[in-house]
Design an enzyme around this catalytic site. Structure first.
Site, short mmCIF file in Angstrom:
data_model
loop_
_atom_site.label_atom_id
_atom_site.label_comp_id
_atom_site.label_asym_id
_atom_site.label_seq_id
_atom_site.Cartn_x
_atom_site.Cartn_y
_atom_site.Cartn_z
N GLU A 130 0.83 -1.20 0.00
CA GLU A 130 0.00 0.00 0.00
C GLU A 130 0.87 1.25 0.00
O GLU A 130 1.73 1.43 0.86
CB GLU A 130 -0.92 -0.03 1.23
CG GLU A 130 -1.93 -1.16 1.09
CD GLU A 130 -2.74 -1.41 2.35
OE1 GLU A 130 -2.71 -0.57 3.27
OE2 GLU A 130 -3.41 -2.46 2.40
N GLU A 133 -5.33 -6.00 2.40
CA GLU A 133 -4.25 -6.71 3.08
C GLU A 133 -4.33 -8.22 2.91
O GLU A 133 -3.32 -8.91 2.83
CB GLU A 133 -4.23 -6.35 4.56
CG GLU A 133 -3.83 -4.90 4.85
CD GLU A 133 -4.99 -3.92 4.72
OE1 GLU A 133 -6.15 -4.37 4.60
OE2 GLU A 133 -4.75 -2.70 4.74
N PHE A 141 0.74 -0.02 8.34
CA PHE A 141 0.75 -0.15 9.80
C PHE A 141 0.59 -1.61 10.22
O PHE A 141 -0.18 -2.36 9.62
CB PHE A 141 -0.39 0.67 10.41
CG PHE A 141 -0.14 2.15 10.37
CD1 PHE A 141 0.60 2.77 11.38
CD2 PHE A 141 -0.63 2.94 9.34
CE1 PHE A 141 0.84 4.14 11.35
CE2 PHE A 141 -0.39 4.30 9.30
CZ PHE A 141 0.35 4.91 10.31
N ILE A 188 -2.00 -6.01 9.84
CA ILE A 188 -1.73 -7.46 9.86
C ILE A 188 -3.03 -8.21 10.15
O ILE A 188 -3.28 -9.28 9.60
CB ILE A 188 -0.66 -7.77 10.93
CG1 ILE A 188 0.72 -7.36 10.43
CG2 ILE A 188 -0.68 -9.24 11.33
CD1 ILE A 188 1.80 -7.40 11.50
N HIS A 212 -3.89 2.32 15.06
CA HIS A 212 -2.63 2.54 14.35
C HIS A 212 -1.45 2.53 15.31
O HIS A 212 -0.41 3.09 15.01
CB HIS A 212 -2.64 3.87 13.59
CG HIS A 212 -3.57 3.90 12.43
ND1 HIS A 212 -4.94 3.90 12.57
CD2 HIS A 212 -3.35 3.92 11.09
CE1 HIS A 212 -5.50 3.94 11.38
NE2 HIS A 212 -4.57 3.94 10.46
#
Lengths: 327, 339
Positions: A29, A58, A81, A85, A127
């Site tokens: 990204e 993601e 960030f 995940i 974040h």
């Protein structure tokens, strides 16, 4: 040696490794503009085939990393960030971590995933996670948390060349921090902790982003006559148990500093390792300075109250350096 | 694997190609029927998800692929594995959990893979192969050698968000990917129509790629659709979506009756209708080839016996195999390597 910022060191490592192996590709990204600066210049240099901006997806980024690596490429994927995940987690936990095992070792997966982790900058709860523990628990994935520009460069280069999947977690608070980086080819082996400060009285084990708070704490402790040793745990998987235990045997007192939430943190795992393998050397209980199972609030004062700092470390160290508490 | 000719020119090449497809369908059918029997009568180490009734999709698609084309599969992956050229002995040994298995007993039924044949592997996560195939298609595009990456998935997986993500990426990057939806109308133990809005093929259309919806029990129709999609990949023209309507005869997994505790999601009549010769993909292809004079009853009986013999040999191979290496998992995961 030349002085470089942490992010600059990462950027150099990416340039060098993509130059070195034409089968190394990078996607993720906003890698074209490079929000954090780490991937800056790669698109111009290596072109849109090897360097690609992905959509915000993601799950697919992580899954494509597996597919492209399985099909013969050396993949660097950027998730921005580390909180993201979680949105890519099936491909990470169910595919990336397991495919080599499930196929009986038919393939290697040379994948390096980049993500920025940690709080302290009012980025709010989604974040700011230091979520290396969820990755540590997967097995099959290396988890790297360099704390200096030199280690950032050397470990990233080693990780990219490794045939195991790894997460290279960039500490958000360290991006602009400068440090000396060796000139020329600089590789740092994975799975080796570094002794950042020699000391005799207490071992401060710092995980990744916590290095500055730990160094500040060591200064304050020195002023109070306590000589702290600092172990910089720059690699969580593999974990350098030997260096940790050696220091614990020397000082007999340990504080582990980790930005993760306390439960099942890197700190709690390291404490368990010390209990197993360093028990004979302990002269006081092992202390952990972590985030007390809370997410990061937004307001600067509220975040600062939760975020581990040098005073927390000094307090923990002092509590176990009093002779009468050593039982 | 040679690309068969689909037109009925009655040449020897064409006839061989037809018989080769029939042979693979028979092997899959008999292998899985045998697995069903073993699961019921003796037991296998883990669950098996069988594709009986869906053989035409696997064989039709793979008949148009070369060995070095990539393919990802589903939890119902034995047919895809065999159709792409996987070895039945090594597959059975894997399902038996043996060291001689294709994945040395580390993966089992849900993870059969053979990279030497382009088989990236079956997957225990519904929709798990979508992004992996998309990544393999990216690799194929970078290689620039015309390779295709095929992703088999089901109508259940089409309700996973990653389905949309991958159609999007494949289309915007013009990847040589072929998304093959085996639409059997069932999402595990749930009738898909009760949980699905709109038509799945419209989802693919929205991402600007050629869509072909075919009779999934007509192996030739599937092969033709596959050929078009593969040629697009060879010419770097981008991804395609193929939807094959079919039906799963067996349960989501064997012994599902025990799990469901008397509950059902379909009627016996429905299953029986799909078993009949006018719907069964093998019976339909058999009759078709018989009418065309390519395969008479005697030849069909011989081919059936050959498939049965190959399956019995695979059972023997699996039973005789050494147990899996108990230390291999640690070695493959790199456990114990740290200082």
């Amino acid at each position: 040696m030349s002085r470089k910022r942490y992010t600059q060191a990462i950027n150099e490592a990416l340039h060098e490794e993509m130059e070195r192996d034409p089968k190394t590709i990078l996607f993720g990204e906003d890698v074209a503009l490079a929000v954090f600066g780490d991937t800056r210049g790669l698109l111009d240099k290596f072109g849109p085939k090897r360097v690609r901006n992905t959509p915000i997806c993601e799950a697919t980024i992580a899954g494509m990393a597996v597919g492209a690596a399985a099909a013969g490429y050396r993949v660097i994927a950027h998730l921005l960030f580390s909180n993201f995940i979680y949105t890519g987690f099936d491909a990470i936990a169910n595919q990336m971590a397991k495919l080599r095992l499930m196929t009986g070792g038919q393939i290697d997966l040379p994948i390096t995933v980049l993500a920025v982790y940690g709080g302290g900058a009012s980025q709010a709860a989604q974040h700011s996670d230091a979520n290396h523990p969820v990755l540590m628990n997967l097995g099959g994935i290396d988890v790297l948390v360099p704390a200096t520009p030199a280690d950032a460069k050397g470990m990233l280069k080693t990780a990219i060349r490794s045939n195991r999947p790894s997460f290279f977690l960039e500490a958000s608070g360290l991006g602009a921090v400068g440090g000396e980086v060796p000139d020329g080819e600089h590789l740092v082996p994975l799975g080796k902790a570094s002794v950042a400060r020699d000391g005799m009285d207490v071992t401060l084990i710092s995980v990744g982003s916590m290095i500055r708070a730990t160094q500040n704490a060591a200064k304050k402790l020195a002023e109070a006559g306590v000589d702290a040793e600092i172990i910089d745990v720059r690699s969580l998987v593999p974990l350098d148990e030997r260096t940790i235990i050696k220091s614990v045997m020397k000082t007999g007192r340990t504080v582990i500093i980790d930005e993760a939430r306390d439960m099942c943190s890197a700190a709690s795992h390291i404490a368990a390792v010390i209990a197993d393998k360093g028990f004979a050397g302990l002269r006081a209980p092992v202390r952990r300075v972590t985030v007390n199972n809370s997410s990061m609030p937004y307001a600067p004062n509220a975040e600062a109250a939760i975020f581990p700092n040098a005073d927390d470390i000094v307090r923990a160290a002092t509590s176990i350096c009093q002779p009468e508490t050593a039982a | 694997m040679a690309t068969p000719i689909l037109t009925q020119d009655q040449s020897v090449t064409w006839q061989t190609a037809q018989l080769s497809m029939l042979e693979r369908m028979l092997l899959i059918r008999h292998a899985e029927s045998r697995l069903a029997r073993v699961a019921k009568e003796v037991g296998l180490p883990g669950g098996v998800h069988l594709s009986i009734g869906q053989e035409a999709t696997a064989v039709g698609i793979c008949s148009q692929l070369e060995e070095d084309d990539w393919m990802t599969s589903t939890h119902r992956g034995h047919g895809h594995f065999l159709a792409k050229g996987g070895d039945v002995n090594a597959m059975f040994a894997e399902i038996w959990g043996k060291s001689s298995g294709i994945c040395k007993g580390m993966g089992g039924s849900m993870h059969v893979a053979d990279f030497s044949k382009g088989i990236i592997g079956a997957n225990g996560i519904v929709g798990g192969g979508l992004a992996i195939a998309t990544g393999a298609a990216l690799a194929a595009q970078l290689d620039g050698n015309g390779r295709a990456a095929v992703c088999f998935f089901g109508d259940g997986a089409a309700n996973q968000g990653v389905f949309m993500e991958c159609l999007n990426v494949a289309s915007i990057w013009n990847l040589p990917a072929i998304f093959v939806c085996e639409n059997n109308g069932l999402s595990e133990f749930t009738v898909s129509s009760t949980v699905t809005a709109g038509k799945l093929s419209d989802r693919a259309r929205a991402f600007d790629m050629p869509v072909s919806v075919v009779d999934g029990n007509d192996v030739r129709a599937i092969a033709q659709a596959a050929r078009n999609a593969v040629e697009r990949c060879r010419r770097s023209e981008g991804p395609s979506y193929i939807e094959a309507s079919t039906y799963r005869i067996q349960g989501h997994l064997e012994a599902e009756d025990m799990i469901l505790g008397g509950g059902t999601y379909r009627t016996n009549d429905e299953v029986e209708r799909w078993r009949k010769d006018d719907r069964d993909p093998i019976a339909r292809f058999r009759d078709c080839l018989n009418n065309e004079g390519v395969c008479d009853h005697t030849l069909f009986a011989t081919m059936t016996a050959d498939a049965e013999a190959a399956v019995e040999a695979a059972v023997a191979f699996a039973e005789q195999g050494d147990p899996a290496d108990t230390k291999l998992a640690y070695a493959l995961m790199g456990v114990g390597e740290e200082a």
